[in-house]
Design a protein around this motif. Structure first.
Motif, PDB file in Angstrom:
ATOM      1  N   LYS A 217      24.824  56.066  91.768  1.00 46.04           N
ATOM      2  CA  LYS A 217      25.194  56.630  90.476  1.00 46.04           C
ATOM      3  C   LYS A 217      25.036  55.578  89.371  1.00 46.04           C
ATOM      4  CE  LYS A 217      28.450  59.938  92.501  1.00 46.04           C
ATOM      5  NZ  LYS A 217      28.092  59.631  93.892  1.00 46.04           N
ATOM      6  N   ASP A 218      24.907  56.057  88.144  1.00 45.73           N
ATOM      7  CA  ASP A 218      24.705  55.158  87.006  1.00 45.73           C
ATOM      8  C   ASP A 218      25.824  54.124  86.886  1.00 45.73           C
ATOM      9  OD1 ASP A 218      22.437  56.573  86.451  1.00 45.73           O
ATOM     10  OD2 ASP A 218      23.254  57.644  84.720  1.00 45.73           O
ATOM     11  N   ARG A 219      27.057  54.523  87.195  1.00 40.47           N
ATOM     12  CA  ARG A 219      28.190  53.600  87.058  1.00 40.47           C
ATOM     13  C   ARG A 219      28.144  52.473  88.085  1.00 40.47           C
ATOM     14  NH1 ARG A 219      31.443  55.024  91.282  1.00 40.47           N
ATOM     15  NH2 ARG A 219      31.353  57.214  91.972  1.00 40.47           N
ATOM     16  N   GLN A 220      27.261  52.572  89.079  1.00 36.37           N
ATOM     17  CA  GLN A 220      27.135  51.530  90.100  1.00 36.37           C
ATOM     18  C   GLN A 220      26.017  50.535  89.778  1.00 36.37           C
ATOM     19  OE1 GLN A 220      27.197  55.024  93.145  1.00 36.37           O
ATOM     20  NE2 GLN A 220      27.537  53.181  94.392  1.00 36.37           N
ATOM     21  N   ILE A 221      25.421  50.665  88.602  1.00 38.77           N
ATOM     22  CA  ILE A 221      24.272  49.835  88.213  1.00 38.77           C
ATOM     23  C   ILE A 221      24.612  49.050  86.959  1.00 38.77           C
ATOM     24  CG2 ILE A 221      21.823  49.843  87.596  1.00 38.77           C
ATOM     25  CD1 ILE A 221      21.648  52.644  88.894  1.00 38.77           C
ATOM     26  N   TRP A 222      24.240  47.762  86.960  1.00 45.85           N
ATOM     27  CA  TRP A 222      24.379  46.923  85.774  1.00 45.85           C
ATOM     28  C   TRP A 222      23.004  46.388  85.374  1.00 45.85           C
ATOM     29  CZ3 TRP A 222      28.386  47.835  88.866  1.00 45.85           C
ATOM     30  CH2 TRP A 222      29.663  47.919  88.306  1.00 45.85           C
ATOM     31  N   ILE A 223      22.784  46.308  84.078  1.00 52.44           N
ATOM     32  CA  ILE A 223      21.545  45.733  83.548  1.00 52.44           C
ATOM     33  C   ILE A 223      21.889  44.678  82.518  1.00 52.44           C
ATOM     34  CG2 ILE A 223      20.207  47.849  83.931  1.00 52.44           C
ATOM     35  CD1 ILE A 223      20.492  48.409  80.913  1.00 52.44           C
ATOM     36  N   SER A 224      20.892  43.890  82.124  1.00 49.37           N
ATOM     37  CA  SER A 224      21.077  42.914  81.050  1.00 49.37           C
ATOM     38  C   SER A 224      19.917  43.033  80.078  1.00 49.37           C
ATOM     39  CB  SER A 224      21.150  41.485  81.605  1.00 49.37           C
ATOM     40  OG  SER A 224      21.238  40.556  80.538  1.00 49.37           O
ATOM     41  N   ASN A 225      20.252  43.181  78.801  1.00 50.19           N
ATOM     42  CA  ASN A 225      19.244  43.208  77.746  1.00 50.19           C
ATOM     43  C   ASN A 225      19.151  41.839  77.076  1.00 50.19           C
ATOM     44  OD1 ASN A 225      18.137  45.966  77.536  1.00 50.19           O
ATOM     45  ND2 ASN A 225      20.267  46.542  77.185  1.00 50.19           N
ATOM     46  N   GLU A 226      19.107  40.797  77.886  1.00 49.39           N
ATOM     47  CA  GLU A 226      19.202  39.441  77.364  1.00 49.39           C
ATOM     48  C   GLU A 226      18.035  39.045  76.474  1.00 49.39           C
ATOM     49  OE1 GLU A 226      17.445  36.538  78.772  1.00 49.39           O
ATOM     50  OE2 GLU A 226      16.140  37.769  80.002  1.00 49.39           O
ATOM     51  N   ARG A 227      16.888  39.706  76.579  1.00 52.52           N
ATOM     52  CA  ARG A 227      15.761  39.333  75.736  1.00 52.52           C
ATOM     53  C   ARG A 227      15.994  39.713  74.270  1.00 52.52           C
ATOM     54  NH1 ARG A 227      11.931  42.837  74.023  1.00 52.52           N
ATOM     55  NH2 ARG A 227      12.332  45.043  74.401  1.00 52.52           N
ATOM     56  N   LYS A 228      17.020  40.569  73.991  1.00 54.02           N
ATOM     57  CA  LYS A 228      17.286  41.007  72.625  1.00 54.02           C
ATOM     58  C   LYS A 228      18.188  40.049  71.859  1.00 54.02           C
ATOM     59  CE  LYS A 228      16.625  44.590  70.977  1.00 54.02           C
ATOM     60  NZ  LYS A 228      15.571  45.036  70.027  1.00 54.02           N
ATOM     61  N   MET A 229      18.719  39.037  72.511  1.00 58.55           N
ATOM     62  CA  MET A 229      19.688  38.147  71.883  1.00 58.55           C
ATOM     63  C   MET A 229      19.057  37.373  70.726  1.00 58.55           C
ATOM     64  SD  MET A 229      21.293  36.751  75.473  1.00 58.55           S
ATOM     65  CE  MET A 229      19.882  35.711  75.675  1.00 58.55           C
ATOM     66  N   CYS A 230      19.907  37.051  69.738  1.00 57.53           N
ATOM     67  CA  CYS A 230      19.394  36.232  68.631  1.00 57.53           C
ATOM     68  C   CYS A 230      20.475  35.268  68.147  1.00 57.53           C
ATOM     69  CB  CYS A 230      18.871  37.114  67.504  1.00 57.53           C
ATOM     70  SG  CYS A 230      17.796  36.212  66.357  1.00 57.53           S
ATOM     71  N   CYS A 231      21.219  35.607  67.091  1.00 58.09           N
ATOM     72  CA  CYS A 231      22.149  34.639  66.502  1.00 58.09           C
ATOM     73  C   CYS A 231      23.398  34.409  67.335  1.00 58.09           C
ATOM     74  CB  CYS A 231      22.530  35.062  65.084  1.00 58.09           C
ATOM     75  SG  CYS A 231      23.672  36.475  65.006  1.00 58.09           S
ATOM     76  N   GLY A 232      23.790  35.404  68.145  1.00 59.64           N
ATOM     77  CA  GLY A 232      24.975  35.270  68.979  1.00 59.64           C
ATOM     78  C   GLY A 232      26.250  35.732  68.318  1.00 59.64           C
ATOM     79  N   LEU A 233      26.212  35.994  67.020  1.00 59.37           N
ATOM     80  CA  LEU A 233      27.421  36.314  66.266  1.00 59.37           C
ATOM     81  C   LEU A 233      27.391  37.699  65.629  1.00 59.37           C
ATOM     82  CD1 LEU A 233      27.790  32.844  64.495  1.00 59.37           C
ATOM     83  CD2 LEU A 233      29.154  33.694  66.407  1.00 59.37           C
ATOM     84  N   GLY A 234      26.350  38.456  65.880  1.00 59.88           N
ATOM     85  CA  GLY A 234      26.265  39.791  65.311  1.00 59.88           C
ATOM     86  C   GLY A 234      26.006  39.821  63.820  1.00 59.88           C
ATOM     87  N   LYS A 235      25.429  38.754  63.283  1.00 58.00           N
ATOM     88  CA  LYS A 235      25.211  38.657  61.841  1.00 58.00           C
ATOM     89  C   LYS A 235      23.774  38.970  61.418  1.00 58.00           C
ATOM     90  CE  LYS A 235      29.454  37.256  61.177  1.00 58.00           C
ATOM     91  NZ  LYS A 235      30.442  38.161  60.569  1.00 58.00           N
ATOM     92  N   CYS A 236      22.816  38.606  62.250  1.00 63.14           N
ATOM     93  CA  CYS A 236      21.418  38.731  61.819  1.00 63.14           C
ATOM     94  C   CYS A 236      20.864  40.146  62.014  1.00 63.14           C
ATOM     95  CB  CYS A 236      20.540  37.723  62.554  1.00 63.14           C
ATOM     96  SG  CYS A 236      20.276  38.107  64.306  1.00 63.14           S
ATOM     97  N   GLY A 237      21.469  40.922  62.916  1.00 63.86           N
ATOM     98  CA  GLY A 237      21.024  42.285  63.155  1.00 63.86           C
ATOM     99  C   GLY A 237      19.813  42.432  64.056  1.00 63.86           C
ATOM    100  N   HIS A 238      19.246  41.326  64.528  1.00 65.24           N
ATOM    101  CA  HIS A 238      18.039  41.400  65.354  1.00 65.24           C
ATOM    102  C   HIS A 238      18.290  42.170  66.650  1.00 65.24           C
ATOM    103  CE1 HIS A 238      14.225  39.975  67.113  1.00 65.24           C
ATOM    104  NE2 HIS A 238      14.915  39.823  68.235  1.00 65.24           N
TER     105      HIS A 238
END
Length: 263
Positions: A217-238
């Motif tokens: 089931k979907d709740r048994q799966i984890w993913i990481s969208n780590e390639r989307k990271m940018c400033c780390g603080l939620g400020k740049c919007g990238h």
């Protein structure tokens, strides 16, 4: 009041070469860090880059870095005895409690193994904390394989399928995409299984499709969208995907939420 933008100077303890383009930098660091979190690594005049933690040791953290641009090119000019600036950790990371007592399967593609390596390391050293642990890791070719010494250790502790997309005729290892090996998994009880899937977007998409065919089931799966990271603080919007900021709300997502993130 702490200024989140100010980094700290971290000494390089060790440099481990994996390929011509990928090295692991072992840095001095004291503090709490979770697998899957990331730091901003910077050099004055060159900028900064978000890099996932690929290993957690006693007063050290590892960053496995691919030489792909201005900042990372300059980082590769620094070696043991030098220092880099870091700030973090950022993101939520993988909560190990979510995987304890479960049959764990990690599916990773290429450098996607880096952010989940801390989970593999932990359970390889504490197999009593899980029912079983399986790693399916894929790379483009034998020359692109990362963490070769770690693979030798992991193979002693858990089931490991190390596969490459292409190889010379005399290659004796597994060949094929990671999706080829997911249907071959023997899950005694799918209800107790948990999956972590990290890699390029296409690889994660088709791997999750194969995982779901196993009755997971979907709740048994984890993913990481780590390639989307940018400033780390939620400020740049990238990293914004809809109303979600990957650097703040992720980069690790349970698939029940992660499947709704439109890239």
């Amino acid at each position: 009041m702490k200024n989140e933008y100010i980094p700290q100077l971290s000494p390089i303890r060790e440099v481990i070469k994996h390929t011509e383009l990928e090295y692991t930098f072992r840095m001095g660091y004291t503090g709490e860090v979770k697998p899957g979190q990331f730091f901003e690594i910077s050099l004055p005049k060159y900028g900064e880059a978000p890099i996932s933690v690929s290993g957690i040791g006693k007063d050290t953290i590892d960053f496995t870095i691919r030489r792909v641009g201005r900042v990372t090119n300059e980082i590769f000019e620094n070696y043991v005895g030098d220092s880099l600036f870091i700030r973090g950790p950022y993101g939520n990371g993988f909560e190990l409690d979510a995987f304890r007592g479960k049959a764990i399967v990690v599916v990773a593609g290429g450098t996607g193994l880096s952010p989940v390596k801390g989970v593999v390391d932990h359970f390889a050293r504490h197999m009593e904390e899980c029912r079983s642990c399986t790693l399916i890791a894929g790379f483009k070719s034998p020359d692109d394989v990362l963490f070769k010494d770690d693979f030798a250790f992991w193979k002693e502790k858990m089931q490991v399928i190390l596969t490459v997309d292409r190889a010379p005729e005399n290659y004796e290892g597994a060949v094929g995409m990671v999706t080829k090996y997911i249907p071959e998994l023997c899950l005694k009880d799918p209800e107790t299984a948990v999956f972590i899937c990290v890699g390029p977007p296409a690889m994660m998409k088709f791997s999750v499709m194969e995982i779901q065919k196993l009755g997971i089931k979907d709740r048994q799966i984890w993913i990481s969208n780590e390639r989307k990271m940018c400033c780390g603080l939620g400020k740049c919007g990238h990293c914004r995907m809809g109303s979600t900021y990957v650097c703040l709300d992720g980069p690790v997502f349970n698939y029940e939420e992660g499947k709704n993130l439109i890239d």
